[in-house]
Design an enzyme around this catalytic site. Structure first.
Site, PDB file in Angstrom:
ATOM      1  N   LYS A 197       0.880  -1.356  -0.051  1.00 31.49           N
ATOM      2  CA  LYS A 197      -0.086  -0.252   0.149  1.00 31.49           C
ATOM      3  C   LYS A 197       1.050   1.280   0.154  1.00 31.49           C
ATOM      4  O   LYS A 197       0.568   2.075  -1.051  1.00 31.49           O
ATOM      5  CB  LYS A 197      -1.346   0.198   1.547  1.00 31.49           C
ATOM      6  CG  LYS A 197      -1.677   1.010   1.439  1.00 31.49           C
ATOM      7  CD  LYS A 197      -3.099   1.101   2.458  1.00 31.49           C
ATOM      8  CE  LYS A 197      -3.742   2.107   2.827  1.00 31.49           C
ATOM      9  NZ  LYS A 197      -4.232   2.133   3.705  1.00 31.49           N
ATOM     10  N   GLU A 203      10.175  -4.668   4.739  1.00 30.97           N
ATOM     11  CA  GLU A 203      10.109  -5.855   4.235  1.00 30.97           C
ATOM     12  C   GLU A 203      10.063  -6.602   3.230  1.00 30.97           C
ATOM     13  O   GLU A 203      11.049  -6.730   2.044  1.00 30.97           O
ATOM     14  CB  GLU A 203       9.145  -7.090   5.067  1.00 30.97           C
ATOM     15  CG  GLU A 203       9.546  -7.335   6.556  1.00 30.97           C
ATOM     16  CD  GLU A 203       9.302  -6.577   7.977  1.00 30.97           C
ATOM     17  OE1 GLU A 203       8.764  -4.900   6.754  1.00 30.97           O
ATOM     18  OE2 GLU A 203       8.331  -6.738   8.261  1.00 30.97           O
ATOM     19  N   GLY A 254      -4.732  -1.910   5.053  1.00 28.73           N
ATOM     20  CA  GLY A 254      -4.469  -2.692   4.233  1.00 28.73           C
ATOM     21  C   GLY A 254      -4.979  -3.793   4.854  1.00 28.73           C
ATOM     22  O   GLY A 254      -4.953  -5.434   4.132  1.00 28.73           O
ATOM     23  N   ARG A 255      -4.958  -4.575   5.950  1.00 26.32           N
ATOM     24  CA  ARG A 255      -5.888  -5.802   5.554  1.00 26.32           C
ATOM     25  C   ARG A 255      -7.004  -5.942   5.284  1.00 26.32           C
ATOM     26  O   ARG A 255      -7.615  -7.086   5.833  1.00 26.32           O
ATOM     27  CB  ARG A 255      -6.100  -6.429   7.561  1.00 26.32           C
ATOM     28  CG  ARG A 255      -6.327  -5.178   8.095  1.00 26.32           C
ATOM     29  CD  ARG A 255      -6.183  -5.103   9.993  1.00 26.32           C
ATOM     30  NE  ARG A 255      -7.015  -3.745  10.921  1.00 26.32           N
ATOM     31  CZ  ARG A 255      -6.060  -2.761  11.126  1.00 26.32           C
ATOM     32  NH1 ARG A 255      -4.999  -2.450   9.874  1.00 26.32           N
ATOM     33  NH2 ARG A 255      -6.504  -1.600  12.013  1.00 26.32           N
ATOM     34  N   GLU A 340      -5.260  -6.821  14.393  1.00 29.93           N
ATOM     35  CA  GLU A 340      -4.464  -6.129  14.369  1.00 29.93           C
ATOM     36  C   GLU A 340      -5.691  -4.744  14.924  1.00 29.93           C
ATOM     37  O   GLU A 340      -5.738  -3.210  14.666  1.00 29.93           O
ATOM     38  CB  GLU A 340      -4.260  -5.417  12.750  1.00 29.93           C
ATOM     39  CG  GLU A 340      -3.191  -4.521  12.232  1.00 29.93           C
ATOM     40  CD  GLU A 340      -2.198  -4.229  11.333  1.00 29.93           C
ATOM     41  OE1 GLU A 340      -2.831  -4.075   9.950  1.00 29.93           O
ATOM     42  OE2 GLU A 340      -0.961  -4.742  10.548  1.00 29.93           O
ATOM     43  N   HIS A 371      -5.264 -33.123  17.563  1.00 33.25           N
ATOM     44  CA  HIS A 371      -4.558 -34.218  17.815  1.00 33.25           C
ATOM     45  C   HIS A 371      -2.842 -33.310  18.313  1.00 33.25           C
ATOM     46  O   HIS A 371      -2.053 -33.425  18.241  1.00 33.25           O
ATOM     47  CB  HIS A 371      -4.550 -35.290  15.930  1.00 33.25           C
ATOM     48  CG  HIS A 371      -5.485 -36.488  15.369  1.00 33.25           C
ATOM     49  ND1 HIS A 371      -5.152 -37.469  16.802  1.00 33.25           N
ATOM     50  CD2 HIS A 371      -6.277 -36.082  14.876  1.00 33.25           C
ATOM     51  CE1 HIS A 371      -6.648 -38.218  15.596  1.00 33.25           C
ATOM     52  NE2 HIS A 371      -7.037 -37.412  15.060  1.00 33.25           N
ATOM     53  N   LYS A 480       8.953  -0.589  14.510  1.00 27.91           N
ATOM     54  CA  LYS A 480      10.115  -0.179  12.917  1.00 27.91           C
ATOM     55  C   LYS A 480      10.367   0.892  13.486  1.00 27.91           C
ATOM     56  O   LYS A 480      11.600   0.372  12.282  1.00 27.91           O
ATOM     57  CB  LYS A 480       8.377   0.458  12.180  1.00 27.91           C
ATOM     58  CG  LYS A 480       7.582  -0.826  11.350  1.00 27.91           C
ATOM     59  CD  LYS A 480       7.181   0.254  10.249  1.00 27.91           C
ATOM     60  CE  LYS A 480       5.621  -0.882  10.114  1.00 27.91           C
ATOM     61  NZ  LYS A 480       4.450   0.224   9.172  1.00 27.91           N
TER      62      LYS A 480
HETATM   63  O1  F6P Z   1       1.178  -2.912   2.396  1.00 28.74           O
HETATM   64  P1  F6P Z   1       1.786  -2.454   3.336  1.00 28.74           P
HETATM   65  O2  F6P Z   1       1.791  -0.441   2.957  1.00 28.74           O
HETATM   66  O3  F6P Z   1       3.459  -2.062   2.567  1.00 28.74           O
HETATM   67  O4  F6P Z   1       2.046  -1.985   4.432  1.00 28.74           O
HETATM   68  C1  F6P Z   1       1.582  -3.949   4.607  1.00 28.74           C
HETATM   69  C2  F6P Z   1       1.471  -4.205   6.442  1.00 28.74           C
HETATM   70  O5  F6P Z   1       1.963  -3.753   7.449  1.00 28.74           O
HETATM   71  C3  F6P Z   1       0.930  -2.534   8.382  1.00 28.74           C
HETATM   72  O6  F6P Z   1       0.653  -1.205   8.531  1.00 28.74           O
HETATM   73  C4  F6P Z   1       1.412  -2.911  10.020  1.00 28.74           C
HETATM   74  O7  F6P Z   1       1.640  -4.338   9.851  1.00 28.74           O
HETATM   75  C5  F6P Z   1      -0.354  -3.504   7.469  1.00 28.74           C
HETATM   76  O8  F6P Z   1      -1.916  -2.245   8.749  1.00 28.74           O
HETATM   77  C6  F6P Z   1      -0.040  -4.069   6.766  1.00 28.74           C
HETATM   78  O9  F6P Z   1      -0.882  -4.552   6.180  1.00 28.74           O
END
Ligand code: F6P
Length: 512
Positions: A197, A203, A254-255, A340, A371, A480
């Protein structure tokens, strides 16, 4: 808009009283004896999803008080405010309009027009990739909401996925993950989708840079054909060197973004028609949530039950038990959605909350969980409400399996409720352990869409009563920032100002 927090409502005090006098000692088996219509009264049909809530620790009076609580807190007005596009995500000053992504095109609404333009473009791109036999591997690089939704949905709909293409999801900054995937790829037959987003997430950007470097080192040419970006930050994607971009908007959390361009891997996997069916299923659930009276409104009933369990019974967790192996990533997806969204300790005005919010969600597909940890669910000292998700029609034709699977789901729900009183000691089952049982006719894109929207609105309901902003995620920021600082220190060995534990670990990890 004015909201009354649940603990300030008169119905809250009545519920406290009800829990003190009868709620705590509620006997599920007896409830069925006393009310022959209980199964029917506590069942609810919603689009694509049937739910039996009758094995929960509620009676008509508690449910009535929960509806009263919802009305006193202004749940309906708050829901309508979301669907009217008001900026209910007040801490980020944003509207919350993921539901618009699955609504039919409305020519009078510029946002709806933009949504459908992007959707059409994204779906024709998906079709082109499907038709392109030279592309055998699609790699989604994203994390959190930019990973869990498409990953979960591609697995859930695996029986409808295109043959001849493999789908990979790389999320972790841990290079083992990307390295293992890259090993199996050739640049000329791979499409990388960089899903973020913000297009700034550590990452994803780290993995995207490494993927691009690998592509170039391997002699890959034509980035425009082999990389696409799914983002609200189209400019940053272009700066990164990606020309093919599909955008979305700041009013999509995002979610809550599976329904947007973030769903592209799924659209490639199941095709444009399947993706539109997913959207239609979710839209049908949106309409149900918007239009059904609370008494027959499944997301609302579930969200209210969550409040009853969390704040009156004090249950700290809920177990998700999908009796369908294709739903193996659903618990992880729901963890982000619920924890979240509602894992907050302050209300929307920043005031500390004097009551509990999001429970811990966890689970594994059945029968595997049986199990592993069902021992604790049956005989442990904590009571954990369990959510069974069964699908009537299997997507395979191996004889015998599905009936056994369904029998196990039914048996577990029955055993949790009934227990076994005639045996003492180690063989004693206390029973009276609550569960909800969902039934889907088949695991189709429409049914999956409806199920996910059901969970979204359920989370909305409990968050609304708790008075929190379910659409921000400030709690992920601190880690972060600290990681940025520690990454520099890992490089240069500076431990100045660190606590002794972190300093010691840092030195050990540097190997010096
Ligand atoms: O889509 P982005 O901006 O890379 O963010 C990834 C994820 O990081 C967060 O902002 C925090 O973990 C989530 O809400 C989001 O889905």
């Amino acid at each position: 808009m004015a909201r009354i927090r649940c603990d300030q409502a008169a119905a809250w005090r009545r519920l406290q009283e009800r829990h003190r006098t009868v709620g705590a000692g509620f006997d599920l088996c007896q409830a069925f004896v006393h009310d022959l219509k209980r199964a029917e009264a506590f069942s609810q049909d919603a689009p694509h999803v049937f739910a039996d809530l009758s094995k929960n620790l509620i009676d008509a009076e508690v449910q009535g008080e929960l509806f009263a609580l919802a009305r006193e807190c202004g749940l309906e007005a708050y829901r309508d405010a979301m669907f009217a596009g008001e900026r209910i995500n007040n801490t980020e000053d944003r509207a919350v309009k993921h539901w618009l992504l699955r609504a039919p095109r409305d020519a009078r609404d510029p946002d709806s027009v933009a949504v459908h333009e992007t959707l059409d473009a994204m779906l024709s791109f998906a079709q082109r990739v499907r038709d392109d036999a030279a592309i055998t591997d699609v790699v989604n690089i994203g994390i959190g909401g930019s990973d869990l939704g498409p990953q979960m949905a591609v697995a859930a709909l695996e029986s409808a996925c295109i043959a001849g293409k493999r789908f990979h999801f790389v999320s972790n900054v841990d290079g083992h993950e990307l390295a293992a995937v890259l090993q199996r790829l050739r640049p000329e037959s791979t499409l990388f989708l960089v899903a973020s987003k913000t297009f700034t997430t550590l990452e994803t950007m780290t993995n995207a840079r490494s993927a691009k470097a690998w592509f170039e080192q391997q002699g890959g040419r034509d980035i425009a054909r082999h990389f696409a970006a799914l983002t609200t930050n189209v400019e940053a994607a272009r700066g990164f060197g990606i020309a093919t971009t599909f955008g979305f908007w700041d009013w999509v959390g995002g979610r809550y973004s599976l329904w947007s361009a973030i769903g592209l891997p799924l659209a490639i996997a199941i095709g444009p028609e399947g993706f539109r069916e997913l959207l239609a299923g979710a839209h049908a659930m949106d309409r149900h949530f918007r239009e059904a009276p609370l008494e027959r409104n499944l997301p609302a009933r579930l969200g209210l039950l969550d409040v009853w369990y969390r704040n009156f019974h004090g249950f700290g967790s809920r177990s998700i038990a999908p009796y369908h192996s294709a739903l193996r990533r659903l618990p992880a997806y729901l963890q982000q959605l619920e924890m979240e969204s509602n894992g907050k300790g302050v209300d929307a005005q920043g005031q500390p909350l004097p009551f509990a919010t999001s429970p811990v969600l966890w689970g594994e597909p059945g029968t595997n969980g049986q199990h592993a940890y069902f021992q604790m669910l049956h005989q442990g000292t904590e009571r954990v409400p369990v959510e069974f998700i069964a699908v009537r029609q299997p997507a395979h034709d191996l004889p015998g399996h599905h009936a056994l699977l369904l029998a196990n789901a039914l048996a577990q729900a029955q055993a949790l409720m009934q227990g076994k009183a005639d045996a003492g000691g180690h063989r004693h089952f206390g029973g009276n352990r609550p569960s909800t049982f969902f039934v889907l006719e088949a695991l189709t894109p429409a049914a999956l869409g409806a199920l996910l929207a059901l969970y979204e609105h359920r989370v909305f309901t409990s968050g609304a009563l708790w008075g929190i902003d379910s659409f921000d995620q400030w709690g992920v920021e601190l880690g972060k920032v600290l990681a940025g600082d520690l990454a520099r220190r890992l490089e240069n060995g500076d431990i100045e100002g660190l606590d002794a534990s972190t300093a010691g670990l840092l030195s050990r990890l540097r190997g010096r």
